[in-house]
Design an enzyme around this catalytic site. Structure first.
Site, PDB file in Angstrom:
ATOM      1  CB  THR A 104      26.905 -46.401  31.556  1.00 58.25           C
ATOM      2  OG1 THR A 104      25.627 -46.538  31.046  1.00 58.25           O
ATOM      3  CG2 THR A 104      27.679 -45.256  30.609  1.00 58.25           C
ATOM      4  CD  GLU A 126      20.897 -49.401  28.341  1.00 58.31           C
ATOM      5  OE1 GLU A 126      20.975 -48.416  27.577  1.00 58.31           O
ATOM      6  OE2 GLU A 126      21.860 -49.861  29.033  1.00 58.31           O
TER       7      GLU A 126
END
Length: 167
Positions: free
Chosen positions: A20, A93
């Site tokens: 992404t 993340e």
């Protein structure tokens, strides 16, 4: 830049993005911000030297799994990022919360970079849940149905979503 060194002389870290964060995908706006501030530089499209599983988890979130020799050589984008940018990407993340682990990945060019791998606590379960089949690239097809973090159900941690997905 040295062969086995993931940092350049200007204290930049090489980050291999496969999901992404790539151009055209939902979290690229973070990298775009860093590109415009000078905290990141796009270095090109690269492929992993080793075959690695690239799979989707809950909400079509992509995960690279640290099982060299399984899956496919994975195509992604390479960026050079500042320490400030690295902190922001680590936060996105979920490195400190056990979502992903940032570890080295060797690219087919011989370059050693860092990549975000699905945490080892659930990686094998994700691999099995995906039928031990991965893909070469996170494309619009794999991303179809991706749900942004802010649009996911509240009150349930992402790790709980992963646990539910693999069970």
């Amino acid at each position: 830049m040295g062969g086995d060194n993931t940092e350049t002389k200007t204290n930049q870290t090489l980050i291999f993005t496969y999901g992404t964060l790539k151009r055209g995908f939902p979290n690229h706006n973070l990298l775009a911000e860093m590109l415009s501030s000078g905290d990141a530089a796009f270095l090109g499209v690269y492929t992993t030297a080793d075959k690695l599983p690239l799979v989707c988890g809950p909400y079509k979130v992509p995960f690279l799994l640290n099982f060299p020799g399984s899956g496919n050589q994975v195509t992604g984008e390479l960026y050079s990022v500042s320490d400030k940018a690295l902190v922001r990407i680590d936060e996105l993340e979920g490195v400190s919360t056990g979502h992903y682990q940032r570890m080295p990945v060797r690219l087919s060019s011989g370059t050693l970079a860092q990549a975000y791998y699905g945490h080892h606590d659930y990686a094998m379960d994700l691999w099995k849940r995906n039928g031990e089949l991965g893909f070469e690239s996170y494309t619009e097809m794999q991303a179809k149905g991706y749900v942004r973090r802010g649009d996911r159900p509240r009150g349930v941690s992402f790790l709980e979503h992963i646990k539910n997905f693999v069970s």
